[in-house]
Design an enzyme around this catalytic site. Structure first.
Site, PDB file in Angstrom:
ATOM      1  CD  GLU A 323      -2.974  -0.795   2.384  1.00 44.32           C
ATOM      2  OE1 GLU A 323      -4.190  -0.808   2.143  1.00 44.32           O
ATOM      3  OE2 GLU A 323      -2.505  -0.626   3.538  1.00 44.32           O
ATOM      4  CB  CYS A 324       0.829   4.369  -0.034  1.00 41.67           C
ATOM      5  SG  CYS A 324       1.184   6.105  -0.428  1.00 41.67           S
TER       6      CYS A 324
END
Length: 442
Positions: A323-324
């Site tokens: 994530e990110c």
């Protein structure tokens, strides 16, 4: 568990410091406090957790990490379940932005969902009667906004004692209580940094200063107005026996909701590792790389063994979710704002470049183009995005999601996928069911 919401008239009014002072005041009065944060933020909750049980020695009670309360990410029932899983006899919820700001999960929406009273943080540095007028206006605006919000009183931020404090108290109408003041104290300022404020363990407020400020908080009045939210059925997910998930947790991978770790631990065996400290990736059935600050630790990541192992595990078909910041590490390279380029894991067909200002900041909604690690085909997945980087993807890159709301990776898509690896700019909460889908895919 009874609770209150510390709202604000605007961003930057001092909600975080007011919340920390309230938490410390309640602790000093002998209460077990569960902090929480309205909105998807990772940074303010780190300050809540850093001051829990702090005695100035650097030792902290980590059992009650601040909980994230966001209507968009969790839904009303999910938000209530998340609140109910907290531990303590009183919960202090820090709001986000101004009380009514935000079209998907404002502080007012969180307070309404939980039926908790709002204590408004008002800047009193240059006013007395006007402080009261502001509070009355925020209370009355609830009806205009169509929100069932109960503004019960104020904390006066940057307020002196003596005549200044008396003037504020006397100006308040009888049905708005005075819960104390936060004196103008430069040592209470939390400095800005890369991507926002310093994290709680990077620049903690001095506990002695905070405890002195906390003496100005009226805990008796606060406890009198605290309320229990509506009851909700809590249905724990079924465990997945014999499955193991490796989670990166260090200075580069620090944006993890407490509820996410709880959900993973309920369903699997969780083992953590620290890539920036030279840890290799442990053997596991799946790997989760949360968001954080990989750009600040790109050289250490590139020099360690974890990136090569991630590349090998991805090729072997091990499910990997990034994530990110986690997605950035799975890319081919990462270029810092200083122009230094570092090779990353090379799993996802993208190059990442940091920018001087943020590139996306909003709640997002994604639609799954086909079944993927965190969603079934055509499922809708809600999350949020906040990043300073851009991703340039190869022409043959494959995306898992269409973006219904937000920016995603290229303005239309999110979720780069290769092998059984998925990398998104979006952060999601376990109430979205994304992590259950991830575990089911192991």
């Amino acid at each position: 568990m009874k609770g209150v919401v510390i709202g604000g008239t605007r961003s930057g009014v001092g909600k975080t410091v007011a919340t920390l002072a309230v938490v410390r005041a309640l602790e000093a009065a002998g209460h077990t406090v569960q902090p929480a944060k309205a909105g998807p933020d990772f940074i303010d909750p780190s300050h809540h957790t850093a001051i829990l049980g702090s005695d100035g020695s650097g030792n902290h009670d980590r059992e009650r990490a601040s909980r994230t309360l966001d209507v968009w990410l969790e839904g009303t029932d999910g938000l209530r379940r998340n609140y109910a899983r907290g531990e303590g006899d009183v919960c202090v919820v820090e709001g986000v932005m101004g009380l009514y700001d935000g079209d998907r999960s404002s502080t007012a929406m969180v307070a309404e969902s939980l039926d908790l009273p709002v204590i408004l943080t008002v800047d009193a540095s240059a006013g007395m009667e006007s402080v009261a007028a502001t509070a009355v206006g925020f209370r009355e605006y609830a009806a205009h906004a169509g929100r069932d919000v109960d503004v019960v009183g104020i904390v006066a931020q940057r307020a002196h004692g003596g005549r200044h404090e008396r003037g504020i108290r006397e100006a308040l109408p009888d049905d708005l209580a005075y819960f104390g003041r936060i004196p103008p104290e430069p040592d209470l300022e939390i400095p800005d940094r890369h991507l926002g404020l310093h994290m709680g363990d990077e620049a903690p407020i001095d506990p002695a200063t905070l405890d002195e400020v906390a003496t100005h908080v009226r805990t008796d009045r606060l406890l009198d107005v605290a309320r229990e939210p509506p009851a909700v059925d809590s249905i724990d997910p079924e465990p997945t026996r014999g499955k193991r998930v490796a989670v990166a947790r260090d200075a580069a991978f620090r944006f993890v909701y407490p509820a996410t770790m709880e959900r993973l631990r309920v369903r699997t065996e969780v083992v953590t590792f620290a890539p920036t400290a030279g840890d290799d990736v442990p053997q596991a059935d799946g790997i989760y790389l949360p968001g954080g600050y990989p750009e600040l630790h790109a050289a250490a990541l590139a020099d360690g063994p974890a990136l090569a192992t991630l590349r090998d595990r991805a090729g072997e078909g091990v499910p990997i979710l990034g994530e990110c910041g986690g997605m950035m590490v799975l890319a081919e390279s990462l270029t810092t704002v200083d122009g230094d380029t570092h090779e990353m894991a090379g799993v996802l067909p993208a190059t990442i470049e940091m920018r001087d200002r943020y590139q996306a900041l909003d709640h997002v909604e994604l639609s799954a183009r086909a079944s993927t690690l965190t969603a079934n085909a055509n499922d809708s997945l809600r999350g949020h995005e906040f990043h300073y980087s851009t991703a340039t993807v190869d022409a043959d890159a494959r995306f898992a999601f269409d973006v219904e709301r937000g920016e995603g990776i290229d303005g239309e898509h999110d979720g780069l996928t290769e092998y059984r690896t998925l990398g998104t700019y979006a952060h999601v909460h376990p109430e979205s069911t994304a992590f259950d889908e991830f575990v089911d895919a192991l």
